[in-house]
Design an enzyme around this catalytic site. Structure first.
Site, PDB file in Angstrom:
ATOM      1  CG  HIS A  99      42.626  40.643  40.337  1.00 37.02           C
ATOM      2  ND1 HIS A  99      43.624  39.713  40.424  1.00 37.02           N
ATOM      3  CD2 HIS A  99      41.711  40.324  41.282  1.00 37.02           C
ATOM      4  CE1 HIS A  99      43.321  38.852  41.389  1.00 37.02           C
ATOM      5  NE2 HIS A  99      42.171  39.195  41.923  1.00 37.02           N
TER       6      HIS A  99
ATOM      7  CG  MET B  67      40.095  44.878  45.348  1.00 43.80           C
ATOM      8  SD  MET B  67      41.872  45.214  45.404  1.00 43.80           S
ATOM      9  CE  MET B  67      42.021  45.978  47.030  1.00 43.80           C
ATOM     10  CB  SER B  68      37.999  39.417  42.299  1.00 41.17           C
ATOM     11  OG  SER B  68      37.663  38.687  43.468  1.00 41.17           O
TER      12      SER B  68
ATOM     13  CB  SER C  44      44.491  36.349  47.163  1.00 41.84           C
ATOM     14  OG  SER C  44      44.258  37.338  46.227  1.00 41.84           O
TER      15      SER C  44
ATOM     16  CG  ASN D 105      41.479  42.196  55.428  1.00 44.31           C
ATOM     17  OD1 ASN D 105      41.571  41.461  54.439  1.00 44.31           O
ATOM     18  ND2 ASN D 105      40.919  43.390  55.378  1.00 44.31           N
TER      19      ASN D 105
ATOM     20  CE1 TYR E  89      45.334  43.733  41.532  1.00 48.14           C
ATOM     21  CE2 TYR E  89      43.081  43.369  42.271  1.00 48.14           C
ATOM     22  CZ  TYR E  89      44.396  42.968  42.195  1.00 48.14           C
ATOM     23  OH  TYR E  89      44.790  41.797  42.790  1.00 48.14           O
ATOM     24  CD  GLU E  90      46.475  41.234  37.971  1.00 41.70           C
ATOM     25  OE1 GLU E  90      47.579  40.676  38.021  1.00 41.70           O
ATOM     26  OE2 GLU E  90      45.417  40.624  37.784  1.00 41.70           O
TER      27      GLU E  90
ATOM     28  CG  HIS F 290      46.458  35.807  42.206  1.00 41.93           C
ATOM     29  ND1 HIS F 290      45.113  35.756  41.956  1.00 41.93           N
ATOM     30  CD2 HIS F 290      46.623  36.649  43.242  1.00 41.93           C
ATOM     31  CE1 HIS F 290      44.489  36.541  42.812  1.00 41.93           C
ATOM     32  NE2 HIS F 290      45.377  37.097  43.595  1.00 41.93           N
TER      33      HIS F 290
ATOM     34  CB  ALA G 148      41.426  36.840  49.783  1.00 44.39           C
TER      35      ALA G 148
ATOM     36  CG  HIS H 193      48.814  41.212  48.876  1.00 44.28           C
ATOM     37  ND1 HIS H 193      47.523  40.904  48.481  1.00 44.28           N
ATOM     38  CD2 HIS H 193      49.616  40.327  48.246  1.00 44.28           C
ATOM     39  CE1 HIS H 193      47.569  39.873  47.647  1.00 44.28           C
ATOM     40  NE2 HIS H 193      48.824  39.511  47.477  1.00 44.28           N
TER      41      HIS H 193
END
Ligand code: HPA
Length: 274
Positions: free
Chosen positions: A80, A211-212, A32, A235, A82-83, A62, A110, A247
């Site tokens: 991802h 998350m990746s 990201s 963050n 989560y998608e 992305h 990220a 985000h």
């Protein structure tokens, strides 16, 4: 992993081969807000829509573009979990890089900083990871031609390359102290973690959360690829500061670190090509 995974990879490789015969040895998977790195690298751009069997990524920040040249092949845009993509789809780009002849992958992402001594804007060289996704991309029949049933994961991020990156950081970063080293824990997302989950992650040894990356690195190890993992700390993870996560901030910090990330990655590419 489905039985037809390698056919899917071969199809994708074929569609690239219709466009270019380039055989770069270095593959980059960009996270990201980090996709501009590919602008600094030579090569022809191939939109994912032209790669057989490749879905189109959807998240803001992305792009779905491959850029392939003599030295590097860059994938800007990830699939991802989560998608809603299957794990096969999540790791398809990694297997495609391998199918194109890549020997070393540089995976960027990220991520949130769990380690309280880290700050947003730090670049974190990954030394290990923790899979908290509750699944594994290699579940299912094993394709013995691609890798073994029970791959060793004792050195998931190539130790010699980690040492090399630390040396390169001394010369390429505006402030070399901006490079940290740590363990990445992957949750599925898409909700960010709760403070209790971040506390747990810290207790079990995580320095970063995201998350990746973990599925890609598992498959890279299975395929025998060398791996460099770089997280951009966008963050502080949930519960460390008294402020919500969003985000837009993640993407914005990613952009700010991009210069340093580009310089570091260009240094790595140069060194690997020597
Ligand atoms: N958690 C999970 N994924 C992330 C974060 C985070 O805090 N920041 C960027 N990606």
């Amino acid at each position: 992993m489905r039985n037809d995974f390698n056919e899917r990879v071969e199809k994708a490789v074929k569609s690239i081969r219709k466009i270019t015969g380039a055989t770069p040895k270095i593959g980059l998977i960009l996270g990201s807000g980090l996709s501009e790195i590919s602008e600094k690298l030579e090569g022809v751009e191939i939109p994912y829509s032209e790669i057989d069997g490749f879905p189109e990524p959807s998240v803001a920040g992305h792009k779905g573009i491959m850029k392939i040249g003599d030295d590097t092949v860059t994938l800007a845009g990830r699939f991802h979990f989560y998608e809603g993509w299957t794990m096969d789809e999540v790791v398809l780009p990694t297997a495609l890089l391998h199918g194109l002849g890549v020997e070393t992958i540089i995976v960027t992402n990220a991520a949130g900083a769990v380690n309280k001594s880290f700050s947003p804007g730090n670049i974190v060289l990954l030394k290990d990871h923790i899979n908290l996704m509750g699944t594994n991309p290699l579940i299912g029949p094993n394709n013995d031609e691609m890798g073994v049933r029970f791959p060793d994961m004792s050195k998931p991020y190539t130790p010699e390359l980690r040492e090399m990156v630390k040396e390169i950081a001394k010369e390429t970063l505006s402030n070399p102290a901006n490079l940290k080293e740590g363990v990445y824990a992957a949750f599925t997302g898409p909700s960010y973690e709760t403070p209790a989950e971040i506390k747990m992650a810290r207790i079990i040894g995580a320095d970063m959360v995201g998350m990746s990356t973990v599925p890609e690195v598992v498959v890279a190890n299975w395929l025998g690829l060398k791996v460099i993992g770089l997280s951009c700390a966008t963050n502080m993870a949930a519960g460390i500061l008294d402020q919500p996560l969003n985000h837009a901030e993640v993407v914005e910090t990613g952009r700010k670190v991009q210069n340093d990330m580009v310089n570091l990655i260009m240094g790595i590419v140069q060194k690997l090509n020597n």
